[in-house]
Design a protein around this motif. Structure first.
Motif, PDB file in Angstrom:
ATOM      1  N   GLY A 276       0.784  -1.223   0.000  1.00  0.00           N
ATOM      2  CA  GLY A 276       0.000   0.000   0.000  1.00  0.00           C
ATOM      3  C   GLY A 276       0.818   1.276   0.000  1.00  0.00           C
ATOM      4  O   GLY A 276       0.279   2.370   0.244  1.00  0.00           O
ATOM      5  N   ALA A 277       2.114   1.179  -0.288  1.00  0.00           N
ATOM      6  CA  ALA A 277       2.947   2.376  -0.322  1.00  0.00           C
ATOM      7  C   ALA A 277       2.666   3.201  -1.573  1.00  0.00           C
ATOM      8  O   ALA A 277       2.309   2.668  -2.639  1.00  0.00           O
ATOM      9  N   ASP A 278       2.849   4.498  -1.452  1.00  0.00           N
ATOM     10  CA  ASP A 278       2.698   5.414  -2.576  1.00  0.00           C
ATOM     11  C   ASP A 278       4.027   5.508  -3.318  1.00  0.00           C
ATOM     12  O   ASP A 278       5.101   5.221  -2.763  1.00  0.00           O
ATOM     13  N   VAL A 279       3.973   5.913  -4.585  1.00  0.00           N
ATOM     14  CA  VAL A 279       5.189   6.167  -5.364  1.00  0.00           C
ATOM     15  C   VAL A 279       5.114   7.581  -5.930  1.00  0.00           C
ATOM     16  O   VAL A 279       4.032   8.158  -6.078  1.00  0.00           O
ATOM     17  N   GLU A 280       6.297   8.133  -6.248  1.00  0.00           N
ATOM     18  CA  GLU A 280       6.377   9.481  -6.793  1.00  0.00           C
ATOM     19  C   GLU A 280       7.402   9.535  -7.920  1.00  0.00           C
ATOM     20  O   GLU A 280       8.395   8.800  -7.916  1.00  0.00           O
ATOM     21  N   PHE A 281       7.147  10.408  -8.892  1.00  0.00           N
ATOM     22  CA  PHE A 281       8.116  10.785  -9.924  1.00  0.00           C
ATOM     23  C   PHE A 281       8.675   9.578 -10.687  1.00  0.00           C
ATOM     24  O   PHE A 281       9.859   9.519 -11.012  1.00  0.00           O
ATOM     25  N   MET A 282       7.793   8.636 -10.984  1.00  0.00           N
ATOM     26  CA  MET A 282       8.238   7.389 -11.604  1.00  0.00           C
ATOM     27  C   MET A 282       8.735   7.566 -13.038  1.00  0.00           C
ATOM     28  O   MET A 282       9.378   6.670 -13.582  1.00  0.00           O
ATOM     29  N   SER A 283       8.475   8.705 -13.655  1.00  0.00           N
ATOM     30  CA  SER A 283       8.972   8.924 -15.018  1.00  0.00           C
ATOM     31  C   SER A 283      10.397   9.472 -15.039  1.00  0.00           C
ATOM     32  O   SER A 283      10.979   9.647 -16.100  1.00  0.00           O
ATOM     33  N   ALA A 284      10.972   9.733 -13.872  1.00  0.00           N
ATOM     34  CA  ALA A 284      12.278  10.382 -13.815  1.00  0.00           C
ATOM     35  C   ALA A 284      13.415   9.382 -13.999  1.00  0.00           C
ATOM     36  O   ALA A 284      13.390   8.287 -13.430  1.00  0.00           O
ATOM     37  N   TRP A 285      14.412   9.792 -14.776  1.00  0.00           N
ATOM     38  CA  TRP A 285      15.600   8.950 -14.959  1.00  0.00           C
ATOM     39  C   TRP A 285      16.805   9.815 -15.269  1.00  0.00           C
ATOM     40  O   TRP A 285      16.660  10.938 -15.738  1.00  0.00           O
ATOM     41  N   GLN A 286      17.975   9.286 -14.946  1.00  0.00           N
ATOM     42  CA  GLN A 286      19.204  10.020 -15.232  1.00  0.00           C
ATOM     43  C   GLN A 286      19.830   9.506 -16.508  1.00  0.00           C
ATOM     44  O   GLN A 286      20.216   8.340 -16.614  1.00  0.00           O
ATOM     45  N   GLY A 287      19.900  10.394 -17.496  1.00  0.00           N
ATOM     46  CA  GLY A 287      20.581  10.048 -18.729  1.00  0.00           C
ATOM     47  C   GLY A 287      22.060  10.384 -18.659  1.00  0.00           C
ATOM     48  O   GLY A 287      22.510  11.139 -17.795  1.00  0.00           O
ATOM     49  N   HIS A 288      22.816   9.804 -19.578  1.00  0.00           N
ATOM     50  CA  HIS A 288      24.251  10.104 -19.676  1.00  0.00           C
ATOM     51  C   HIS A 288      24.591  10.231 -21.156  1.00  0.00           C
ATOM     52  O   HIS A 288      24.449   9.291 -21.917  1.00  0.00           O
TER      53      HIS A 288
ATOM     54  N   THR B 171      27.108   8.012 -27.363  1.00  0.00           N
ATOM     55  CA  THR B 171      25.665   7.895 -27.535  1.00  0.00           C
ATOM     56  C   THR B 171      25.000   8.199 -26.197  1.00  0.00           C
ATOM     57  O   THR B 171      25.674   8.518 -25.222  1.00  0.00           O
ATOM     58  N   GLY B 172      23.685   8.099 -26.165  1.00  0.00           N
ATOM     59  CA  GLY B 172      22.955   8.391 -24.938  1.00  0.00           C
ATOM     60  C   GLY B 172      22.673   7.135 -24.141  1.00  0.00           C
ATOM     61  O   GLY B 172      22.290   6.100 -24.696  1.00  0.00           O
TER      62      GLY B 172
ATOM     63  N   VAL C  83      18.604  14.049 -26.973  1.00  0.00           N
ATOM     64  CA  VAL C  83      18.981  14.840 -28.142  1.00  0.00           C
ATOM     65  C   VAL C  83      19.997  14.072 -28.992  1.00  0.00           C
ATOM     66  O   VAL C  83      19.906  14.053 -30.222  1.00  0.00           O
ATOM     67  N   ILE C  84      20.949  13.417 -28.348  1.00  0.00           N
ATOM     68  CA  ILE C  84      21.908  12.594 -29.083  1.00  0.00           C
ATOM     69  C   ILE C  84      21.211  11.403 -29.731  1.00  0.00           C
ATOM     70  O   ILE C  84      21.460  11.072 -30.887  1.00  0.00           O
ATOM     71  N   LEU C  85      20.336  10.775 -28.985  1.00  0.00           N
ATOM     72  CA  LEU C  85      19.641   9.606 -29.527  1.00  0.00           C
ATOM     73  C   LEU C  85      18.798   9.949 -30.747  1.00  0.00           C
ATOM     74  O   LEU C  85      18.521   9.071 -31.582  1.00  0.00           O
ATOM     75  N   ALA C  86      18.405  11.212 -30.882  1.00  0.00           N
ATOM     76  CA  ALA C  86      17.601  11.649 -32.030  1.00  0.00           C
ATOM     77  C   ALA C  86      18.456  11.959 -33.265  1.00  0.00           C
ATOM     78  O   ALA C  86      17.907  12.208 -34.345  1.00  0.00           O
ATOM     79  N   GLN C  87      19.780  11.925 -33.118  1.00  0.00           N
ATOM     80  CA  GLN C  87      20.659  12.191 -34.249  1.00  0.00           C
ATOM     81  C   GLN C  87      20.762  10.967 -35.164  1.00  0.00           C
ATOM     82  O   GLN C  87      20.373   9.859 -34.769  1.00  0.00           O
ATOM     83  N   PRO C  88      21.285  11.132 -36.382  1.00  0.00           N
ATOM     84  CA  PRO C  88      21.452   9.980 -37.276  1.00  0.00           C
ATOM     85  C   PRO C  88      22.221   8.845 -36.598  1.00  0.00           C
ATOM     86  O   PRO C  88      23.285   9.074 -36.007  1.00  0.00           O
ATOM     87  N   SER C  89      21.651   7.656 -36.639  1.00  0.00           N
ATOM     88  CA  SER C  89      22.212   6.453 -36.012  1.00  0.00           C
ATOM     89  C   SER C  89      22.312   6.557 -34.490  1.00  0.00           C
ATOM     90  O   SER C  89      22.874   5.679 -33.838  1.00  0.00           O
ATOM     91  N   GLY C  90      21.770   7.624 -33.915  1.00  0.00           N
ATOM     92  CA  GLY C  90      21.762   7.773 -32.468  1.00  0.00           C
ATOM     93  C   GLY C  90      23.127   7.968 -31.841  1.00  0.00           C
ATOM     94  O   GLY C  90      23.312   7.671 -30.660  1.00  0.00           O
TER      95      GLY C  90
END
Length: 458
Positions: free
Chosen positions: A234-246, A383-384, A289-296
């Protein structure tokens, strides 16, 4: 385990958050059982650059660096767009100096403030690190400290399968120890510090679908069980869409460059030989932004001055020694080696250098640095990637796990990647250092909170 074994606190996960939670609880008099899925397969902290964000430390004061928890919080909240659990962020910032001093004084790692790089979004130099500036040295020292603490029992290859609860209170965990036979292990407090869900494709698809194309560079043990166990109670969760890219991952080498490269002056070009973003935007939000480039992919270009500045950085040296970075006397040779159009690359670098001199506006709004890039040249294919997720169980400033109504679940605490982080939503809200500062500070607080019944009884 033997019925004679009595534990006050059980900590699930022996990464940054779990190790410091166990050490803190033990030093406060608790007998701690520390359960780790796999030491061999590593932790996110071990794979990180090892930079520790904190404000108001004695190391900053010795260097005359003016900083404060309030300024650190303002920076973090600005970067995440004001979307975070304000009370928790405030407490993490307030206590951040405490984990730095604990690591120095009780874990025994020599620390310094890195002043080579002013990280994007930081109003002061507040990144601390060990001599090698590498996560593996940090975790190695944590392991030694845990091994030396007689009140901590570390069990590796522990197969925890869930939480035990009675009358709304968490009383322990079920786990396979030794021969794998499921056991009920009980304690007055349980700390879930078993990371996020970066290596769980099903959970990523549900919560972070924009991360699915990123190369995963985190620990393979980060599969999200701690979050799902809490939710089942029954625990709540928050900000589940958040992630750290590199944005500096070397796809063929299993390494990544330092995220600080752009702050020293590196640029990135796509396969057309063109820049495509302000490179010092922040390595997390630069990832898609990098992943959106040609060949990612992109080619990161820098020079000898930058290599010299990063030569003592462990993550950069690892990539360099692995062969992910190549040196060229001529820019034309760099372009040819990466199958980039030579003339376009020459024009791109020349235009960037004009921007650094302030004689022309930078195409993407970078501020003039006054230091143009020059030969010899260095190039690296990047790459990303995704390092870890930032969403998790909702906690209060005492690291207690909360229900959707804001009520604490008695006996249950969360820290590190299992607990909701400070980076808001998506990939763009991450401030450099958020991951480890959140992990260590919530771990420290969880260790204090979980051991409170022991302290009060003595």
């Amino acid at each position: 385990m033997s019925e004679a074994d009595q534990f006050d606190v059980i900590v699930v996960g022996a990464g940054a958050a779990g190790s410091i939670a166990a050490l803190v609880a033990a030093q406060r008099g608790a007998n701690v059982l520390l359960l780790e899925k796999s030491v061999l397969r590593g932790t996110n902290a071990q794979l990180s650059g090892g930079f520790l964000q904190a404000a108001g430390t004695r190391y900053q004061q010795e260097m005359g660096i003016e900083d404060s928890p309030e300024l650190m919080m303002a920076d973090i909240m600005k970067k995440n767009g004001g979307v975070a659990n304000v009370d928790v962020v405030a407490e993490i910032c307030r206590r951040s100096k405490d984990y730095i001093h604990f690591i120095a004084d009780h874990v025994g790692l020599e620390l310094h403030v890195n002043t080579t790089i002013k990280w994007y979004g930081h109003s002061a130099f507040r990144m601390h690190a060990g001599p090698a500036e590498k996560g593996s040295e940090l975790v190695a020292q944590l392991r030694r400290a845990v091994a030396a603490e007689e009140r901590v029992t570390l069990v590796d290859e522990a197969r925890v399968t869930g939480l035990l609860a009675e009358d709304g209170r968490v009383t322990g965990v079920t786990a396979g120890i030794g021969d794998g036979t499921a056991e009920e292990l009980r304690a007055s407090g349980v700390v879930l510090a078993c990371s996020g869900f970066g290596n769980n494709r099903q959970m990523l698809t549900q919560y972070c679908p924009d991360a699915l194309d990123a190369v995963y560079i985190g620990s393979e043990t980060s599969t999200g069980e701690g979050i799902t166990w809490g939710m089942a109670l029954g625990a709540d969760v928050e900000f589940m869409s958040a992630w750290q890219g590199h944005a500096h991952v070397n796809p063929k080498y299993g390494t990544h460059l330092s995220g600080g490269l752009p702050y020293l002056g590196s640029i990135m070009v796509n396969l057309n030989g063109e820049r495509f973003a302000r490179e010092d935007l922040g390595y997390s939000e630069l990832t898609p932004v990098i992943l959106a480039q040609p060949s990612g992919i992109a080619v990161e270009i820098f020079d000898q001055r930058i290599v010299d500045a990063l030569w003592t950085n462990g993550v950069f040296r690892e990539a360099y020694d692995a062969g992910a970075v190549h040196r060229f006397e001529r820019l034309e040779d760099l372009a040819a080696a990466h199958s980039l159009p030579v003339e376009t690359v020459r024009r791109t670098v020349a235009a960037y250098n004009e921007g650094t001199r302030g004689t022309a506006a930078d195409a993407f709004g970078r501020e003039p640095s006054g230091t143009p890039l020059e030969a010899p040249w260095y190039g690296s294919v990047v790459t990303g990637g995704i390092a870890h997720t930032q969403g998790g169980l909702r906690i209060d400033p005492a690291a207690r796990v909360l229900t959707p109504a804001g009520q604490p679940i008695a006996g249950l605490f969360a820290a590190g990647g299992t607990a909701a982080g400070m980076s808001g939503l998506g990939v763009a809200g991450y401030t450099s250092g958020n991951g480890l500062s959140h992990a260590f500070t919530t771990g420290l607080i969880a260790g204090e909170s979980a051991s409170a019944p022991v302290v009060s009884s003595t």
